[in-house]
Design an enzyme around this catalytic site. Structure first.
Site, PDB file in Angstrom:
ATOM      1  N   LYS B  81       0.767  -1.275  -0.035  1.00 31.94           N
ATOM      2  CA  LYS B  81       0.096  -0.272  -0.078  1.00 31.94           C
ATOM      3  C   LYS B  81       0.753   1.411  -0.041  1.00 31.94           C
ATOM      4  O   LYS B  81       1.926   1.233   0.638  1.00 31.94           O
ATOM      5  CB  LYS B  81      -1.054  -0.136   1.123  1.00 31.94           C
ATOM      6  CG  LYS B  81      -2.044   1.069   1.189  1.00 31.94           C
ATOM      7  CD  LYS B  81      -2.953   0.961   2.392  1.00 31.94           C
ATOM      8  CE  LYS B  81      -4.112   1.977   2.455  1.00 31.94           C
ATOM      9  NZ  LYS B  81      -4.861   1.929   3.752  1.00 31.94           N
ATOM     10  N   SER B 156      -9.861   2.262   3.050  1.00 33.77           N
ATOM     11  CA  SER B 156      -8.974   2.966   1.964  1.00 33.77           C
ATOM     12  C   SER B 156      -7.860   2.039   1.070  1.00 33.77           C
ATOM     13  O   SER B 156      -7.556   2.534   0.082  1.00 33.77           O
ATOM     14  CB  SER B 156      -7.892   3.842   2.976  1.00 33.77           C
ATOM     15  OG  SER B 156      -7.369   3.062   3.746  1.00 33.77           O
ATOM     16  N   SER B 180     -10.011  -0.321   7.074  1.00 29.72           N
ATOM     17  CA  SER B 180      -9.271  -0.171   5.761  1.00 29.72           C
ATOM     18  C   SER B 180      -8.585  -1.357   5.097  1.00 29.72           C
ATOM     19  O   SER B 180      -8.255  -1.350   3.907  1.00 29.72           O
ATOM     20  CB  SER B 180      -8.205   0.921   5.460  1.00 29.72           C
ATOM     21  OG  SER B 180      -8.816   2.130   5.713  1.00 29.72           O
TER      22      SER B 180
END
Lengths: 98, 505
Positions: B81, B156, B180
């Site tokens: 990420k 997210s 997330s």
């Protein structure tokens, strides 16, 4: 108390150092008021006597020996700076004219 | 090795690599080819590092050929990420304010991936600074759900969940501040774990809310999540909030997978009204499977969870407003000069830069946090939210006195359409209603697929929650349920996802 005026939001944006445009301010006043009304629900939880919790783990004063160890050199630290000079960050003036 | 490398689990790839049936260069190339073929549609990646990944793969292959003893995951590629600092690789956090920023150091968990010999395929898309539940708040455009390209992949960490679901990577790193990792896993039919707070180092994780953030594994199977969890978990002296203990025995737990005699609590407050019928139906069936496997299931009430969302949306913006103050246009990132100002001051430059560099959601939350922390309002908002946090933590403690783990649906709905909730922040926030309590209390949670909802044919997720530091229980329960469900489906859920059309193949 849960509703914010346009002046309130402009003041908060100033505190947060975000130069919002007029259009952004107009939009945000309404949105923030809706959110604030919703989060104000915390006041009805009957939590008055509970101690505040700032962190999930009961940690205090985590320390390490104060020993010199390798760190980033000036070149690496400055490589991504918007501007640098003489191995330092170069910044706009920080004081007002008068 | 199966003929289709990209559809293999990370565990299968690791075994095949160890047996030298396949090389890491072959495995890494297969994933890079897949990214080239489908990521134009999915947009899971903000940056692909083909050269670096292949170099790392070659290095592992050489070491293996030389007879070196390697980490069990050596040669298995991974996506990271874009909120984790990666030396030499761009790290944007989905924000224009960090466009082109290349960190001078690796996050601890990235160092651990590299030390294990795991090639890093690239950096995955996310809502800007991890603020969102759909990746629509990424400054670089949304990621699309591989199950339906018109729908959100969660957020997210939608880039990480979509990368894994689209077979672009066998594993990915996510971060979970209010769900997330878990909510994206639920809406893409994948697995994701938020470890106990402090279980994985946050050093080099660009902070959103420091008392809530936790990095963890994204994968397609429970065992794969455990394998990755054990690579990245454990104490790190560079993070003062890191738990001073080894990573929990999650791989053993995933291999053991046994719920006989376990007490499982269904959280009364996380279900029912507001949850989509298909989500509820799949959840109830999963619970029944656990009963059939020998678990004792009871209903547990956690009344303070009703206030979790409100407390979270005060605590998170408050911490974020403070953490994001570092984006001041002075040391790294964007610097924008205000228009029409001669010789602007540092403060004016900072305000102009933050207006230009931050997106709407980030501005909204910074200003909300600034308000919640202002004198005169502090006690009514932030202070009160911190007290509610104590109540939530107490509810967890009381529940875990009665049961070993708690379960709930992971998210109230399946993946919604892109744009559907973009103009209604509160509707967007409600996606995290079931995942937020774990972050507030610091307990670990996992989401795994529970099936597809009959009304829309989209994946649903079940969440398992355990007491702090008892992450292994998630894997014990998750592995059992996964096996029973996969047997019932006749194969992995993702095998039923529509084929993505390869471009230029």
């Amino acid at each position: 108390m849960s509703s914010l005026s346009r002046d309130d939001v402009a003041h908060l944006a100033g505190l947060a150092r975000i130069d919002l445009s007029d259009a952004e301010l107009d939009k945000m006043v309404g949105e923030l008021s809706v959110i604030l009304e919703s989060v104000a629900k915390v006041q009805q939880a009957g939590a008055e006597d509970a101690p505040p919790m700032s962190h999930p783990m009961p940690l205090t004063n985590v320390t390490r020996p104060d020993e010199v160890r390798p760190s980033l050199g000036a070149d690496a630290a400055l490589a991504m700076a918007p501007a640098s000079e003489l191995q330092r960050f170069s910044v706009p003036r920080i004081l007002a004219e008068d | 090795m199966s003929t289709d490398i990209i559809r293999s689990s990370a565990a299968e790839i690791a075994d095949a690599l160890a047996r030298r049936e396949v090389s890491s260069v072959e495995v890494t190339s297969a994933h890079l080819d897949r990214i080239a073929a489908v990521d134009g549609d999915v947009h899971a990646f903000l940056h692909v590092d083909a050269e670096g990944a292949l170099a790392a793969a070659r290095a592992v292959d050489d070491r293996r050929a030389a007879g070196e003893e390697l980490h069990v995951m050596a040669g298995v590629p991974i996506a990271v990420k874009d909120v984790m600092a990666t030396k030499g690789l761009p790290t944007t956090c989905g924000s224009k304010i960090l466009e082109g920023w290349i960190p001078p150091y690796d996050a601890t968990l990235v160092s651990r991936l590299r030390a294990a010999g795991m090639p890093i395929l690239g950096k995955t898309n996310m809502d800007e600074f991890a603020m969102g539940s759909s990746t629509e708040h990424s400054a670089y455009g949304p990621t699309r759900n591989p199950w339906d390209l018109e729908r959100i992949p969660g957020g997210s960490g939608g880039g990480s969940s979509a990368a894994v679901a689209a077979f672009e990577a066998p594993l990915a790193i996510g971060t979970d501040t209010g769900g997330s990792i878990r909510q994206p896993a639920a809406v893409t039919g994948t697995v994701g774990t938020k470890p106990t707070y402090g279980g994985v180092s946050r050093y080099g994780l660009v902070a959103l809310a420091s008392s809530l953030d936790q990095a963890g594994p994204c994968s397609r199977t429970v065992l794969d999540a455990a394998l990755l969890h054990s690579v990245i978990g454990g104490h790190d002296p560079m993070d003062s909030t890191s738990i001073d203990a080894p990573a929990p025995p999650v791989v053993e737990a995933a291999r053991r997978g046994d719920v006989k005699g376990m007490r499982i609590g269904v959280v009364k407050e996380l279900g029912g009204e507001g949850y989509q019928p298909g989500v509820r139906a799949r959840f109830e069936e999963s619970v029944q499977l656990l009963v059939d496997a020998g678990a004792e299931v009871v209903e547990v009430s956690c009344p303070s969870f009703d206030f979790a969302l409100a407390a979270y949306y005060l605590i998170l913006p408050s911490e974020a407003s403070s953490n994001l103050a570092k984006f001041d246009a002075m040391r790294y990132g964007l610097r924008v000069l205000p228009e029409g100002v001669d010789d602007p001051s540092a403060e004016q430059v900072m305000a102009a830069t933050r207006d230009a560099g931050f997106g709407d959601e980030v501005k909204r939350r910074i200003i909300l946090g600034t308000y919640a922390l202002s004198s005169g309002y502090y006690d009514a908002y932030y202070g009160q939210a911190q007290k509610v946090r104590t109540l939530i933590s107490r509810d967890f403690s009381a529940a875990f006195d009665k049961v070993d783990v708690l379960v709930s649906p992971t998210a109230p709905t399946t993946a919604f359409r892109l744009g559907e909730k973009l103009d209604d922040p509160m509707a967007m926030y409600l996606n995290d209603i079931a995942t937020i309590p774990a972050n507030l209390a610091g307990v670990p949670g996992m989401s795994l697929p529970s099936g597809v909802a009959e009304e829309d044919g989209l994946p649903t997720g079940i969440q398992i929650l355990a007491p702090a530091t008892e992450d292994a229980r998630l894997y014990r329960v998750g592995a059992v349920l996964e096996k029973l469900l996969v047997d019932q489906w006749g194969g992995p859920l993702l095998a039923t996802a529509p084929e993505l059309t390869a471009k230029g193949a």
